[in-house]
Design a protein around this motif. Sequence first.
Motif, PDB file in Angstrom:
ATOM      1  N   THR A  25       0.849  -1.254  -0.089  1.00 45.47           N
ATOM      2  CA  THR A  25      -0.029  -0.154   0.008  1.00 45.47           C
ATOM      3  C   THR A  25       0.988   1.453  -0.170  1.00 45.47           C
ATOM      4  O   THR A  25       2.174   1.307   0.621  1.00 45.47           O
ATOM      5  N   LEU A  26       0.200   2.283  -0.485  1.00 44.68           N
ATOM      6  CA  LEU A  26       0.959   3.625  -0.534  1.00 44.68           C
ATOM      7  C   LEU A  26      -0.035   4.706   0.121  1.00 44.68           C
ATOM      8  O   LEU A  26      -1.574   4.653  -0.322  1.00 44.68           O
ATOM      9  N   LYS A  27       0.338   5.288   1.330  1.00 44.15           N
ATOM     10  CA  LYS A  27      -0.449   6.081   1.811  1.00 44.15           C
ATOM     11  C   LYS A  27      -0.013   7.542   1.745  1.00 44.15           C
ATOM     12  O   LYS A  27       1.179   7.699   1.949  1.00 44.15           O
ATOM     13  N   ILE A  28      -0.944   8.631   1.458  1.00 49.08           N
ATOM     14  CA  ILE A  28      -0.760   9.790   1.493  1.00 49.08           C
ATOM     15  C   ILE A  28      -1.379  10.355   2.595  1.00 49.08           C
ATOM     16  O   ILE A  28      -2.660  10.318   2.593  1.00 49.08           O
ATOM     17  N   ARG A  29      -0.823  10.980   3.588  1.00 52.83           N
ATOM     18  CA  ARG A  29      -1.414  11.424   4.764  1.00 52.83           C
ATOM     19  C   ARG A  29      -2.419  12.528   4.644  1.00 52.83           C
ATOM     20  O   ARG A  29      -3.424  12.672   5.236  1.00 52.83           O
ATOM     21  N   SER A  30      -1.890  13.832   4.026  1.00 52.43           N
ATOM     22  CA  SER A  30      -2.674  14.708   3.896  1.00 52.43           C
ATOM     23  C   SER A  30      -2.640  15.270   2.373  1.00 52.43           C
ATOM     24  O   SER A  30      -1.625  16.037   2.108  1.00 52.43           O
ATOM     25  N   THR A  31      -3.349  14.955   1.487  1.00 54.33           N
ATOM     26  CA  THR A  31      -3.184  15.069   0.353  1.00 54.33           C
ATOM     27  C   THR A  31      -3.428  16.742  -0.323  1.00 54.33           C
ATOM     28  O   THR A  31      -3.960  17.437   0.633  1.00 54.33           O
ATOM     29  N   LYS A  32      -2.754  17.020  -1.100  1.00 62.48           N
ATOM     30  CA  LYS A  32      -2.593  18.337  -1.722  1.00 62.48           C
ATOM     31  C   LYS A  32      -3.022  18.380  -3.079  1.00 62.48           C
ATOM     32  O   LYS A  32      -3.070  17.005  -3.649  1.00 62.48           O
ATOM     33  N   LEU A  33      -3.407  19.237  -3.709  1.00 62.83           N
ATOM     34  CA  LEU A  33      -4.083  19.700  -5.091  1.00 62.83           C
ATOM     35  C   LEU A  33      -3.007  18.758  -6.041  1.00 62.83           C
ATOM     36  O   LEU A  33      -3.339  17.986  -6.957  1.00 62.83           O
ATOM     37  N   GLU A  34      -1.666  19.067  -5.696  1.00 67.72           N
ATOM     38  CA  GLU A  34      -0.754  18.861  -6.657  1.00 67.72           C
ATOM     39  C   GLU A  34      -0.289  17.064  -6.567  1.00 67.72           C
ATOM     40  O   GLU A  34       0.385  16.785  -7.417  1.00 67.72           O
ATOM     41  N   ASP A  35      -1.035  16.381  -5.769  1.00 68.39           N
ATOM     42  CA  ASP A  35      -0.848  14.938  -5.554  1.00 68.39           C
ATOM     43  C   ASP A  35      -1.620  14.371  -6.511  1.00 68.39           C
ATOM     44  O   ASP A  35      -1.774  13.218  -6.694  1.00 68.39           O
ATOM     45  N   SER A  36      -2.652  15.014  -7.351  1.00 59.87           N
ATOM     46  CA  SER A  36      -3.642  14.479  -8.388  1.00 59.87           C
ATOM     47  C   SER A  36      -2.704  13.804  -9.549  1.00 59.87           C
ATOM     48  O   SER A  36      -1.848  14.599  -9.995  1.00 59.87           O
ATOM     49  N   ALA A  37      -2.634  12.628  -9.682  1.00 61.42           N
ATOM     50  CA  ALA A  37      -1.876  11.897 -10.703  1.00 61.42           C
ATOM     51  C   ALA A  37      -2.409  10.611 -10.713  1.00 61.42           C
ATOM     52  O   ALA A  37      -3.231  10.072 -10.056  1.00 61.42           O
ATOM     53  N   MET A  38      -1.987   9.843 -11.955  1.00 60.50           N
ATOM     54  CA  MET A  38      -1.873   8.381 -11.751  1.00 60.50           C
ATOM     55  C   MET A  38      -0.912   7.692 -11.001  1.00 60.50           C
ATOM     56  O   MET A  38       0.335   8.091 -11.226  1.00 60.50           O
ATOM     57  N   TYR A  39      -1.167   6.859 -10.259  1.00 62.48           N
ATOM     58  CA  TYR A  39      -0.291   6.163  -9.537  1.00 62.48           C
ATOM     59  C   TYR A  39      -0.058   4.730  -9.743  1.00 62.48           C
ATOM     60  O   TYR A  39      -1.080   3.882  -9.845  1.00 62.48           O
ATOM     61  N   PHE A  40       1.033   4.256 -10.102  1.00 60.02           N
ATOM     62  CA  PHE A  40       1.401   3.011 -10.610  1.00 60.02           C
ATOM     63  C   PHE A  40       2.020   2.256  -9.617  1.00 60.02           C
ATOM     64  O   PHE A  40       3.164   2.516  -9.178  1.00 60.02           O
ATOM     65  N   CYS A  41       1.610   0.920  -9.334  1.00 61.63           N
ATOM     66  CA  CYS A  41       2.435  -0.037  -8.637  1.00 61.63           C
ATOM     67  C   CYS A  41       3.111  -1.136  -9.751  1.00 61.63           C
ATOM     68  O   CYS A  41       2.596  -1.140 -10.743  1.00 61.63           O
ATOM     69  N   ALA A  42       4.205  -1.417  -9.243  1.00 60.90           N
ATOM     70  CA  ALA A  42       4.969  -2.500  -9.922  1.00 60.90           C
ATOM     71  C   ALA A  42       5.592  -3.318  -9.155  1.00 60.90           C
ATOM     72  O   ALA A  42       6.007  -3.036  -7.991  1.00 60.90           O
ATOM     73  N   SER A  43       5.961  -4.395  -9.690  1.00 60.84           N
ATOM     74  CA  SER A  43       6.876  -5.515  -9.129  1.00 60.84           C
ATOM     75  C   SER A  43       7.523  -6.202  -9.992  1.00 60.84           C
ATOM     76  O   SER A  43       7.561  -6.315 -11.156  1.00 60.84           O
ATOM     77  N   SER A  44       8.618  -6.539  -9.501  1.00 61.55           N
ATOM     78  CA  SER A  44       9.740  -7.487 -10.386  1.00 61.55           C
ATOM     79  C   SER A  44      10.392  -8.459  -9.596  1.00 61.55           C
ATOM     80  O   SER A  44      10.406  -8.414  -8.386  1.00 61.55           O
ATOM     81  N   ASP A  45      10.851  -9.243 -10.326  1.00 59.39           N
ATOM     82  CA  ASP A  45      11.714 -10.626  -9.821  1.00 59.39           C
ATOM     83  C   ASP A  45      13.232 -10.082  -9.888  1.00 59.39           C
ATOM     84  O   ASP A  45      13.545  -8.739 -10.115  1.00 59.39           O
ATOM     85  N   ILE A  46      14.134 -10.852  -9.662  1.00 65.65           N
ATOM     86  CA  ILE A  46      15.466 -10.550  -9.542  1.00 65.65           C
ATOM     87  C   ILE A  46      15.962 -10.021 -11.034  1.00 65.65           C
ATOM     88  O   ILE A  46      17.136  -9.609 -10.782  1.00 65.65           O
TER      89      ILE A  46
END
Lengths: 111, 112
Positions: free
Chosen positions: B76-97
């Motif tokens: 999870t990604l937590k943003i504690r106190s959001t601001k207008l400039e936090d508006s965006a697409m947030y992408f999660c990714a994972s990888s192996d070695i």
Amino acid sequence: SQQGEEDPQALSIQEGENATMNCSYKTSINNLQWYRQNSGRGLVHLILIRSNEREKHSGRLRVTLDTSKKSSSLLITASRAADTASYFCATDKGQGFSFIFGKGTRLLVKP
Amino acid sequence: EPEVTQTPSHQVTQMGQEVILRCVPISNHLYFYWYRQILGQKVEFLVSFYNNEISEKSEIFDDQFSVERPDGSNFTLKIRSTKLEDSAMYFCASSDISGGYTFGSGTRLTVV
């Protein structure tokens, strides 16, 4: 300094033509990746090429890497309208696992 | 083919509110990441996570951001106190070695 900058910024071609996009970077890398993004959608991983590799193929995609020139190219052969998207290169910094993305090339394939 | 799953796909929040963006990485991947893309701009690295701790973070990832892997599957990604400039697409990714990423389809965060 910018790491991973694509060229051209926009490219418009006819269906069936080949599309070539280039990426230049500034620092040494371990890996370079190419991604596709349709408008407003997620990132689709296309190819990862390692610093000791010179060329990789995947279907109609061909990626080359020239570490002496710090550049890479993505060639899409026999393009289709469905290839219309933005294409990004992403480079690591030679250490760690984070990647830095360029601004992308917007490819338009006209039917 | 294995996928990285992100929820919700779209989140609207009031400025100053806390938001939690959720991701389920690919099960045998060990490295997890958050990136964001402000509309019309580059995809920017936020943070990488390995072995239950942050391994790397960018300047964007300041004190208002935090990440957690509360159980064996979620990231999870937590943003504690959001601001207008936090508006965006947030992408999660994972990888192996091997380092090849798989990205999720993103969460569009709109702060009003």
